[in-house]
Every structure is written in structure tokens, then in C-alpha cells.
Design a protein around this motif. Sequence first.
Motif, PDB file in Angstrom:
ATOM      1  N   LYS A  19       0.817  -1.211   0.000  1.00 43.05           N
ATOM      2  CA  LYS A  19       0.000   0.000   0.000  1.00 43.05           C
ATOM      3  C   LYS A  19       0.854   1.266   0.000  1.00 43.05           C
ATOM      4  O   LYS A  19       0.479   2.256  -0.619  1.00 43.05           O
ATOM      5  CB  LYS A  19      -0.949   0.001   1.198  1.00 43.05           C
ATOM      6  CG  LYS A  19      -2.109  -0.959   1.036  1.00 43.05           C
ATOM      7  CD  LYS A  19      -3.056  -0.862   2.215  1.00 43.05           C
ATOM      8  CE  LYS A  19      -4.294  -1.715   1.996  1.00 43.05           C
ATOM      9  NZ  LYS A  19      -5.240  -1.583   3.123  1.00 43.05           N
ATOM     10  N   ALA A  20       1.986   1.224   0.687  1.00 38.63           N
ATOM     11  CA  ALA A  20       2.867   2.397   0.752  1.00 38.63           C
ATOM     12  C   ALA A  20       3.349   2.813  -0.635  1.00 38.63           C
ATOM     13  O   ALA A  20       3.606   3.995  -0.885  1.00 38.63           O
ATOM     14  CB  ALA A  20       4.064   2.121   1.665  1.00 38.63           C
ATOM     15  N   LEU A  21       3.465   1.850  -1.538  1.00 42.00           N
ATOM     16  CA  LEU A  21       3.924   2.149  -2.896  1.00 42.00           C
ATOM     17  C   LEU A  21       2.778   2.206  -3.902  1.00 42.00           C
ATOM     18  O   LEU A  21       2.999   2.355  -5.098  1.00 42.00           O
ATOM     19  CB  LEU A  21       4.965   1.123  -3.336  1.00 42.00           C
ATOM     20  CG  LEU A  21       6.295   1.196  -2.593  1.00 42.00           C
ATOM     21  CD1 LEU A  21       7.234   0.102  -3.063  1.00 42.00           C
ATOM     22  CD2 LEU A  21       6.946   2.557  -2.773  1.00 42.00           C
ATOM     23  N   GLY A  22       1.548   2.064  -3.419  1.00 46.76           N
ATOM     24  CA  GLY A  22       0.387   2.165  -4.303  1.00 46.76           C
ATOM     25  C   GLY A  22       0.263   1.019  -5.293  1.00 46.76           C
ATOM     26  O   GLY A  22      -0.228   1.190  -6.402  1.00 46.76           O
ATOM     27  N   VAL A  23       0.698  -0.161  -4.887  1.00 45.62           N
ATOM     28  CA  VAL A  23       0.632  -1.348  -5.739  1.00 45.62           C
ATOM     29  C   VAL A  23      -0.626  -2.139  -5.376  1.00 45.62           C
ATOM     30  O   VAL A  23      -0.952  -2.290  -4.201  1.00 45.62           O
ATOM     31  CB  VAL A  23       1.906  -2.214  -5.547  1.00 45.62           C
ATOM     32  CG1 VAL A  23       1.810  -3.514  -6.307  1.00 45.62           C
ATOM     33  CG2 VAL A  23       3.145  -1.430  -5.951  1.00 45.62           C
ATOM     34  N   SER A  24      -1.316  -2.636  -6.376  1.00 41.11           N
ATOM     35  CA  SER A  24      -2.543  -3.395  -6.124  1.00 41.11           C
ATOM     36  C   SER A  24      -2.252  -4.870  -5.855  1.00 41.11           C
ATOM     37  O   SER A  24      -1.199  -5.388  -6.240  1.00 41.11           O
ATOM     38  CB  SER A  24      -3.490  -3.284  -7.324  1.00 41.11           C
ATOM     39  OG  SER A  24      -2.974  -4.018  -8.421  1.00 41.11           O
ATOM     40  N   GLN A  25      -3.207  -5.515  -5.222  1.00 41.53           N
ATOM     41  CA  GLN A  25      -3.089  -6.959  -5.011  1.00 41.53           C
ATOM     42  C   GLN A  25      -3.060  -7.684  -6.348  1.00 41.53           C
ATOM     43  O   GLN A  25      -2.371  -8.698  -6.482  1.00 41.53           O
ATOM     44  CB  GLN A  25      -4.260  -7.465  -4.164  1.00 41.53           C
ATOM     45  CG  GLN A  25      -4.193  -7.051  -2.720  1.00 41.53           C
ATOM     46  CD  GLN A  25      -5.338  -7.611  -1.899  1.00 41.53           C
ATOM     47  OE1 GLN A  25      -6.394  -7.945  -2.417  1.00 41.53           O
ATOM     48  NE2 GLN A  25      -5.129  -7.713  -0.592  1.00 41.53           N
ATOM     49  N   GLU A  26      -3.784  -7.164  -7.329  1.00 39.67           N
ATOM     50  CA  GLU A  26      -3.808  -7.777  -8.654  1.00 39.67           C
ATOM     51  C   GLU A  26      -2.410  -7.794  -9.284  1.00 39.67           C
ATOM     52  O   GLU A  26      -2.030  -8.781  -9.923  1.00 39.67           O
ATOM     53  CB  GLU A  26      -4.785  -7.034  -9.579  1.00 39.67           C
ATOM     54  CG  GLU A  26      -6.231  -7.221  -9.232  1.00 39.67           C
ATOM     55  CD  GLU A  26      -6.748  -6.232  -8.177  1.00 39.67           C
ATOM     56  OE1 GLU A  26      -5.963  -5.380  -7.677  1.00 39.67           O
ATOM     57  OE2 GLU A  26      -7.934  -6.324  -7.838  1.00 39.67           O
ATOM     58  N   GLU A  27      -1.668  -6.710  -9.097  1.00 39.96           N
ATOM     59  CA  GLU A  27      -0.315  -6.640  -9.668  1.00 39.96           C
ATOM     60  C   GLU A  27       0.593  -7.695  -9.045  1.00 39.96           C
ATOM     61  O   GLU A  27       1.375  -8.340  -9.751  1.00 39.96           O
ATOM     62  CB  GLU A  27       0.276  -5.241  -9.462  1.00 39.96           C
ATOM     63  CG  GLU A  27      -0.391  -4.173 -10.298  1.00 39.96           C
ATOM     64  CD  GLU A  27       0.119  -2.791  -9.959  1.00 39.96           C
ATOM     65  OE1 GLU A  27       1.025  -2.323 -10.670  1.00 39.96           O
ATOM     66  OE2 GLU A  27      -0.385  -2.196  -8.981  1.00 39.96           O
ATOM     67  N   TYR A  57       6.313  -9.944  -4.335  1.00 39.68           N
ATOM     68  CA  TYR A  57       6.342  -8.708  -3.548  1.00 39.68           C
ATOM     69  C   TYR A  57       7.710  -8.044  -3.671  1.00 39.68           C
ATOM     70  O   TYR A  57       7.802  -6.832  -3.871  1.00 39.68           O
ATOM     71  CB  TYR A  57       6.044  -8.984  -2.075  1.00 39.68           C
ATOM     72  CG  TYR A  57       4.589  -9.067  -1.718  1.00 39.68           C
ATOM     73  CD1 TYR A  57       3.863  -7.933  -1.375  1.00 39.68           C
ATOM     74  CD2 TYR A  57       3.923 -10.286  -1.710  1.00 39.68           C
ATOM     75  CE1 TYR A  57       2.526  -8.010  -1.023  1.00 39.68           C
ATOM     76  CE2 TYR A  57       2.582 -10.380  -1.363  1.00 39.68           C
ATOM     77  CZ  TYR A  57       1.893  -9.235  -1.022  1.00 39.68           C
ATOM     78  OH  TYR A  57       0.567  -9.309  -0.684  1.00 39.68           O
ATOM     79  N   CYS A  58       8.765  -8.838  -3.529  1.00 38.78           N
ATOM     80  CA  CYS A  58      10.127  -8.288  -3.621  1.00 38.78           C
ATOM     81  C   CYS A  58      10.347  -7.595  -4.957  1.00 38.78           C
ATOM     82  O   CYS A  58      10.868  -6.480  -5.014  1.00 38.78           O
ATOM     83  CB  CYS A  58      11.161  -9.400  -3.440  1.00 38.78           C
ATOM     84  SG  CYS A  58      11.213 -10.094  -1.788  1.00 38.78           S
ATOM     85  N   GLU A  59       9.956  -8.261  -6.026  1.00 32.55           N
ATOM     86  CA  GLU A  59      10.153  -7.717  -7.365  1.00 32.55           C
ATOM     87  C   GLU A  59       9.379  -6.414  -7.555  1.00 32.55           C
ATOM     88  O   GLU A  59       9.928  -5.411  -8.009  1.00 32.55           O
ATOM     89  CB  GLU A  59       9.709  -8.734  -8.417  1.00 32.55           C
ATOM     90  CG  GLU A  59       9.869  -8.244  -9.841  1.00 32.55           C
ATOM     91  CD  GLU A  59       9.413  -9.268 -10.864  1.00 32.55           C
ATOM     92  OE1 GLU A  59       8.984  -8.846 -11.941  1.00 32.55           O
ATOM     93  OE2 GLU A  59       9.488 -10.487 -10.583  1.00 32.55           O
ATOM     94  N   LYS A  60       8.130  -6.422  -7.197  1.00 24.40           N
ATOM     95  CA  LYS A  60       7.268  -5.261  -7.449  1.00 24.40           C
ATOM     96  C   LYS A  60       7.568  -4.100  -6.504  1.00 24.40           C
ATOM     97  O   LYS A  60       7.475  -2.941  -6.888  1.00 24.40           O
ATOM     98  CB  LYS A  60       5.799  -5.671  -7.335  1.00 24.40           C
ATOM     99  CG  LYS A  60       4.841  -4.625  -7.808  1.00 24.40           C
ATOM    100  CD  LYS A  60       4.966  -4.397  -9.305  1.00 24.40           C
ATOM    101  CE  LYS A  60       4.020  -3.311  -9.771  1.00 24.40           C
ATOM    102  NZ  LYS A  60       4.168  -3.010 -11.182  1.00 24.40           N
ATOM    103  N   LEU A  61       7.957  -4.405  -5.267  1.00 17.60           N
ATOM    104  CA  LEU A  61       8.170  -3.368  -4.262  1.00 17.60           C
ATOM    105  C   LEU A  61       9.638  -2.973  -4.113  1.00 17.60           C
ATOM    106  O   LEU A  61       9.962  -2.107  -3.319  1.00 17.60           O
ATOM    107  CB  LEU A  61       7.614  -3.819  -2.908  1.00 17.60           C
ATOM    108  CG  LEU A  61       6.141  -4.247  -2.897  1.00 17.60           C
ATOM    109  CD1 LEU A  61       5.734  -4.684  -1.508  1.00 17.60           C
ATOM    110  CD2 LEU A  61       5.246  -3.133  -3.410  1.00 17.60           C
ATOM    111  N   HIS A  62      10.516  -3.653  -4.848  1.00 18.69           N
ATOM    112  CA  HIS A  62      11.961  -3.383  -4.784  1.00 18.69           C
ATOM    113  C   HIS A  62      12.480  -3.507  -3.354  1.00 18.69           C
ATOM    114  O   HIS A  62      13.174  -2.636  -2.846  1.00 18.69           O
ATOM    115  CB  HIS A  62      12.296  -2.014  -5.372  1.00 18.69           C
ATOM    116  CG  HIS A  62      11.799  -1.834  -6.761  1.00 18.69           C
ATOM    117  ND1 HIS A  62      12.366  -2.480  -7.834  1.00 18.69           N
ATOM    118  CD2 HIS A  62      10.774  -1.108  -7.256  1.00 18.69           C
ATOM    119  CE1 HIS A  62      11.715  -2.151  -8.929  1.00 18.69           C
ATOM    120  NE2 HIS A  62      10.743  -1.329  -8.606  1.00 18.69           N
TER     121      HIS A  62
END
Length: 105
Positions: A19-27, A57-62
Amino acid sequence: MDKKTINKEIGTRLQNARKALGVSQEEIAEIAGVAKTTISCTERGEQKTSVPVLLAYCEKLHKTPNELLGYNGDSPSQELISVIYSMTEEEQKKILEIAKIIRHI
């Protein structure tokens, strides 16, 4: 600490980072190759996370797995990994070249 509490803590940590990075669960689900409901259940602590989900999660959230799982080791390698995850692929290639040079000095 029991497994249910651990799953809940990890799920909350994953959800907060997402949520802190504005990423959706779908992503996250798309990267992990799972259903959105799997991500939802993981974040609520109803099921433990799998390696593919954690890596998505690691990939998308760096972030590194240690960061997302709450491990706060003071190892320089952990800081380096975190910095590298936040770089572009081109920047990562440059760092790799520099590391190879330094290793042979």
C-alpha cells in the motif's frame, strides 16, 4: 509466538509495504502467478506466504525478502541488496562490472 500470529504479522507487513507504494493486489498476483484471493488471504494472515508470492512482492516493491519479513540484520550485504533492488537493470549491470573489477584488485 504461534504460526497464526507469525502469518498475521508477515501478512500485515506485506500489505503495508504494498500500500505504501500504491501497488494493487492484482499486480502482485499477476507476477506471482496466483489468484488475487491468494494475495488477500496472505495479507490477512489466513495462510502463510509461499516463496513465489514473497518474491513477487520483492520484485514489485523493490525490497529484499529480509526487509519484507522483518529481519533487521546490520549486514552490509543486506544494505547493498536493498540498494541494488531499487536500481534499474542498466544501473545493476554497471555495479556488477565494478564489483568484478574490485574483486580482481
